[in-house]
Design a protein around this motif. Structure first.
Motif, PDB file in Angstrom:
ATOM      1  N   VAL A  79       0.856  -1.188   0.000  1.00 27.29           N
ATOM      2  CA  VAL A  79       0.000   0.000   0.000  1.00 27.29           C
ATOM      3  C   VAL A  79       0.892   1.238   0.000  1.00 27.29           C
ATOM      4  O   VAL A  79       1.791   1.362   0.833  1.00 27.29           O
ATOM      5  CB  VAL A  79      -0.932   0.014   1.230  1.00 27.29           C
ATOM      6  CG1 VAL A  79      -1.822   1.250   1.199  1.00 27.29           C
ATOM      7  CG2 VAL A  79      -1.776  -1.253   1.271  1.00 27.29           C
ATOM      8  N   GLN A  80       0.622   2.142  -0.942  1.00 22.18           N
ATOM      9  CA  GLN A  80       1.429   3.349  -1.064  1.00 22.18           C
ATOM     10  C   GLN A  80       0.519   4.554  -1.276  1.00 22.18           C
ATOM     11  O   GLN A  80      -0.417   4.501  -2.079  1.00 22.18           O
ATOM     12  CB  GLN A  80       2.408   3.227  -2.228  1.00 22.18           C
ATOM     13  CG  GLN A  80       3.344   4.412  -2.384  1.00 22.18           C
ATOM     14  CD  GLN A  80       4.348   4.206  -3.504  1.00 22.18           C
ATOM     15  OE1 GLN A  80       4.257   3.231  -4.233  1.00 22.18           O
ATOM     16  NE2 GLN A  80       5.286   5.122  -3.640  1.00 22.18           N
ATOM     17  N   ALA A  81       0.766   5.623  -0.531  1.00 22.62           N
ATOM     18  CA  ALA A  81       0.014   6.874  -0.675  1.00 22.62           C
ATOM     19  C   ALA A  81       0.955   7.979  -1.125  1.00 22.62           C
ATOM     20  O   ALA A  81       2.079   8.092  -0.626  1.00 22.62           O
ATOM     21  CB  ALA A  81      -0.649   7.249   0.650  1.00 22.62           C
ATOM     22  N   THR A  82       0.479   8.790  -2.087  1.00 24.68           N
ATOM     23  CA  THR A  82       1.301   9.891  -2.602  1.00 24.68           C
ATOM     24  C   THR A  82       0.471  11.160  -2.703  1.00 24.68           C
ATOM     25  O   THR A  82      -0.771  11.122  -2.819  1.00 24.68           O
ATOM     26  CB  THR A  82       1.864   9.563  -3.995  1.00 24.68           C
ATOM     27  OG1 THR A  82       0.775   9.360  -4.902  1.00 24.68           O
ATOM     28  CG2 THR A  82       2.726   8.303  -3.958  1.00 24.68           C
ATOM     29  N   VAL A 136      -3.415   6.834  -4.149  1.00 26.89           N
ATOM     30  CA  VAL A 136      -3.318   5.680  -3.255  1.00 26.89           C
ATOM     31  C   VAL A 136      -3.325   4.440  -4.128  1.00 26.89           C
ATOM     32  O   VAL A 136      -4.225   4.260  -4.962  1.00 26.89           O
ATOM     33  CB  VAL A 136      -4.484   5.627  -2.248  1.00 26.89           C
ATOM     34  CG1 VAL A 136      -4.397   4.345  -1.418  1.00 26.89           C
ATOM     35  CG2 VAL A 136      -4.475   6.843  -1.333  1.00 26.89           C
ATOM     36  N   SER A 137      -2.311   3.604  -3.968  1.00 23.01           N
ATOM     37  CA  SER A 137      -2.247   2.381  -4.771  1.00 23.01           C
ATOM     38  C   SER A 137      -2.095   1.168  -3.859  1.00 23.01           C
ATOM     39  O   SER A 137      -1.433   1.234  -2.822  1.00 23.01           O
ATOM     40  CB  SER A 137      -1.074   2.441  -5.750  1.00 23.01           C
ATOM     41  OG  SER A 137       0.150   2.527  -5.048  1.00 23.01           O
ATOM     42  N   SER A 320      -5.654   1.414  -7.914  1.00 16.90           N
ATOM     43  CA  SER A 320      -5.142   2.757  -7.627  1.00 16.90           C
ATOM     44  C   SER A 320      -6.285   3.763  -7.640  1.00 16.90           C
ATOM     45  O   SER A 320      -7.226   3.648  -8.440  1.00 16.90           O
ATOM     46  CB  SER A 320      -4.086   3.169  -8.656  1.00 16.90           C
ATOM     47  OG  SER A 320      -4.658   3.311  -9.942  1.00 16.90           O
ATOM     48  N   GLN A 322      -6.619   7.929  -7.791  1.00 14.73           N
ATOM     49  CA  GLN A 322      -5.797   9.111  -8.041  1.00 14.73           C
ATOM     50  C   GLN A 322      -6.703  10.338  -8.228  1.00 14.73           C
ATOM     51  O   GLN A 322      -7.133  10.656  -9.327  1.00 14.73           O
ATOM     52  CB  GLN A 322      -4.925   8.912  -9.280  1.00 14.73           C
ATOM     53  CG  GLN A 322      -3.883  10.005  -9.474  1.00 14.73           C
ATOM     54  CD  GLN A 322      -2.958   9.692 -10.619  1.00 14.73           C
ATOM     55  OE1 GLN A 322      -3.383   9.128 -11.626  1.00 14.73           O
ATOM     56  NE2 GLN A 322      -1.700  10.065 -10.496  1.00 14.73           N
TER      57      GLN A 322
END
Length: 477
Positions: A79-82, A136-137, A320, A322
């Motif tokens: 899990v990745q948030a940008t 968020v992916s 994802s 976005q």
């Protein structure tokens, strides 16, 4: 006797290393240290609780335990948030194209009357140059190879427990052997101290007899020389014994300068042993063999995981989200939750991937599998060697036990005879009917008989401990 000599030499080497590390500061502390009395059980218990080697092994085992406990984490998604804010330095056709594309999507999803992004060829103010995009992916990779990897991690922990037990057993055996070795050195020191006292008494008696005119001066001088020559040997033995105690305290994990006093005796517990019966009953329980079996099992799991990753596809799931803000950039915080000002360009995908190159027999993947199969074959050969070596060690230990028991009985009688001969020689010397040299020979024979008996008892105890370690069992009650 060779085993005892080797043990004492090892102790001397460790003592030299200990003395080098301790330095002169420890000597001052030692003078004021209290004496710690230790039995064999006390020494083993203290070593298990405080040995630095075992503490290090505790950490190694905890690492394997944690790897086993959380081996399932290969199934955790990524899990990745940008969040991105960007500023355009000048207008480019791509800006208008991007805005137009977003407007088209908005009109399709929300109707033609929805608020659209402004399409401009220039920036009216600074805030219009900024844009805000979040993301968020979530990704999840699934493979059948993961199952074998989890099993291998758990098997590695089991192998770690076997290795930990091996180290514990080796530590216990080494502590016991050194304990008994120091007891032998202690008895040897007592014998030498007794010899020195006897030499002193003979010198005093010879001196008195010389002054009374009962013996010539040469006999008095011979007694004096014998006494003076014995002193350095006893002093060296005392110093060596103290160094051995220091080394033993260091191995137990005690503070530098601890003064020890060992309490115990060298009296073996005798057993009736047959090599074939012992191998049939306890042969499969050897920790060396169990450890080798577990290592083979782990390597087979690794090979299985490699094959599954080669011959089965992997599934990759990705989602994802976005969001893109569709107004002036610096106002996006106040417009969070307003659907008419945000656009979602996220997506979901499911991908089935299969690396066909890994199936080729000359690929690096298949070569790695071939290496694993070769190493498994090597470990299986080593397993057979361990089993044969175990048979040899058990037979050797049983032969040593039987021979040592017979020698102990024989040398026990020898000590009795030597003691009687020495008592008779001492009386004869006091009566003036025996020369000093003959008395010294009789005393030397008695000392050799006593040390020989202790050495054979130590041989029996050592062989029994080695046998129990080889079979991983307790043969005495």
């Amino acid at each position: 006797m060779k085993k005892i000599a080797s043990l004492i030499l090892i102790g001397f080497a460790a003592a030299a290393l200990f003395a080098q590390n301790a330095g002169s500061e420890s000597e001052g502390k030692k003078e004021n240290a209290e004496v710690v009395k230790l039995t064999l059980d006390d020494a083993v218990k203290y070593a298990l609780e405080n040995s630095r080697t075992l503490k290090s092994n505790d950490i190694d085992l905890e690492i394997k335990a944690r790897a086993s406990r959380y081996s399932w984490n290969v199934f955790l998604p990524t899990v990745q948030a940008t969040g991105t804010m960007s500023r355009a330095t000048e207008y480019s056709p791509s800006n208008a194209g991007t805005a137009a594309a977003i407007n088209g999507a908005i009109a399709m999803n929300h109707g033609a009357n929805s608020k659209l992004l402004p399409v401009t060829t220039d920036y009216d103010d600074e805030e219009s140059r900024w844009s805000v995009v979040g993301g968020v992916s979530v990704g999840l990779n699934l493979s059948l190879a993961y199952i074998q990897q989890i099993r291998a991690a758990k098997a590695s922990y089991e192998a770690g427990k076997i290795s930990f037990e091996q180290t514990n057993n080796e530590t216990i055996v080494n502590i016991k052997k050194l304990f008994f070795g120091i007891l032998i050195q202690q008895e040897n020191l007592k014998i030498q101290q007794t010899t020195l006292e006897n030499a002193r008494q003979r010198y005093n008696q010879a001196n008195t007899n010389f002054r009374n005119g009962a013996i010539p001066r040469i006999q008095m001088l011979q007694a004096q020389v014998n006494y003076e020559n014995t002193k350095p040997d006893v002093e060296d033995a005392e110093r060596s014994f103290d160094q051995q105690l220091d080394t033993f305290a260091f191995m137990l994990g005690m503070p530098v300068g601890t003064k020890l006093q060992l309490e115990g005796s060298i009296e073996p517990t005798y057993i009736e042993a047959d090599a074939d019966d012992l191998l049939a009953k306890y042969g499969d329980g050897s920790l060396d063999i169990l450890s080798m079996k577990k290592n083979i099992e782990i390597m087979k799991m690794q090979l299985s995981a490699l094959n599954l990753s080669s011959y089965t596809p992997a599934l990759s799931l990705n989602y994802s989200w976005q969001p893109v803000y569709m107004d002036k950039a610096f106002g996006f915080l106040g417009d969070i939750g307003k659907d008419d000002k945000w656009y979602d360009s996220g997506s979901f995908s499911a991908t089935l991937a299969w690396n066909l190159t890994n199936m080729l027999p000359f690929s690096s993947n298949r070569q790695q599998a071939a290496d694993l199969r070769a190493n498994i074959a090597k470990l299986e050969i080593t397993m057979e060697t361990l089993k044969e070596n175990q048979k040899m060690q058990v037979k050797k230990a049983v032969d040593t036990l039987n021979a040592a028991k017979q020698q102990i009985d024989s040398m026990g009688r020898t000590v009795q005879v030597a003691q009687e001969a020495y008592d008779m020689s001492a009386r004869s010397y006091r009566n003036g009917t025996m020369e000093l040299l003959d008395l010294r020979d009789s005393e030397s024979q008695l000392n050799q008989a006593k040390l020989g008996l202790l050495s054979k008892k130590m041989s029996y105890i050592s062989a029994l401990m080695d046998l129990e370690t080889t079979l991983h069992t307790t043969l005495t009650k």
